[in-house]
Enzyme design. Structure first.
Site: not given
Length: 318
Positions: A153-154
């Protein structure tokens, strides 16, 4: 690639940090590891030995894996020549605030400063940094263990630059992960919030005597887990509506499913916006084509699981 990535610094060599170390090294990066634990050398050596077969099974060349990993005396040494820093420290905002001040000061100006934080958004610990440093700080949250589970998850902070977001996506893609950019900071991000929602309901059902823990696990493993591993919740629901898609599903069972939740009913406008979003994502592909892909993937998962039947016991380490 928006920029080259040759050297990675891994700060914190717990379960997540050791897994990142093996993954980065297997993709040819020089990795420098920093952690105050007294058994750092033994922990790194054992992790590389244990994870090498996993990485080889994914088609990576693990020859000379240990030779690409170096133990750093401290954080300063670890990040001195880094192109990317992956922080895996304690889940405390104050700790991360102090650590990222050090990372910003000691790492090269071009280095990405990424955090494996499970719940704390980067804005919570990057607020005192100069703008140029805050611009390269963001979340890169994996699911354990990151050398096997593809998702990262960026999550950019309020002052993260778009070039840093693009570079983070490029970096994680280059090491075989599946980055997903989340455009709004929220505690726990997306994956853990979904996981926690399911876990809360699972605990409730067991506490109410509806099902045993073992049978609840069977329910998930033999239905939702299988389905979501291949298509995810929204595509699964879109296919569940048949040729009529997500709209058909909502119109026919949406009201009855809403009665199962404690939250407020979804308004007509919000419901239509959600339907439109799902149709934009999946509506252009023929139903038969999507269903065929789903079924092929589900059969592949079932075949893989049947090949491991009886090999896992409750006492075996996950």
């Amino acid at each position: 690639m928006t920029r080259p990535f040759r050297t990675a610094a891994v700060i914190g060599a717990g379960t997540i940090g050791l897994s990142w170390t093996a993954l980065f090294a297997a993709h040819g990066l020089t990795v420098r590891v920093s952690d105050p634990r007294e058994d750092l050398a033994e922990a790194v050596s054992e992790a590389l030995e244990r994870y090498a077969p996993h990485l080889a099974a994914r088609g990576l060349d693990v020859t000379g894996l240990a030779g690409r990993v170096h133990l750093a005396a401290d954080v300063t040494e670890a990040v001195r020549d880094a192109d990317v820093v992956q922080e895996n420290g304690p889940e405390r905002a104050e700790f991360k605030r102090d650590l990222f001040a050090t990372l910003a000061r000691e790492a090269p100006g071009h280095a990405l400063l990424l955090s494996s934080s499970s719940a704390i958004p980067s804005t919570a610990f990057a607020g005192e940094l100069a703008d140029a440093d805050a611009a390269r700080v963001l979340i890169g949250h994996p699911f354990n263990p990151p050398h096997l589970v593809p998702l990262v998850e960026v999550v950019p902070g309020e002052r993260t630059g778009e070039d840093a977001v693009r570079a983070a996506v490029d970096f994680y893609t280059s090491v075989g992960r599946t980055p997903v950019v989340e455009r709004k900071e929220i505690p726990g991000f997306v994956g853990n919030r979904l996981q926690n929602a399911l876990s809360r309901e699972a605990v409730h059902l067991v506490e109410q005597g509806v099902v045993t823990p073992e049978d609840l696990d069977k329910v998930v493993m033999n239905s939702l887990g299988l389905r979501w591993a291949t298509v995810g919740p929204f595509l699964g629901a879109h296919l569940g509506g048949g040729p009529g898609g997500y709209r058909h599903l909502v119109e026919h069972i949406g009201a009855s499913m809403q009665r199962l939740t404690d939250g407020p009913a979804q308004g007509t406008g919000a419901q239509e916006r959600l339907i439109a979003a799902v149709e934009k994502a999946y509506g252009s592909a023929p139903y038969a084509e999507l269903a065929k892909t789903r079924d092929r993937r589900q059969l592949a998962v079932l075949d893989a699981l049947s090949g491991t039947a009886g090999t896992t016991t409750p006492k075996e380490e996950n």
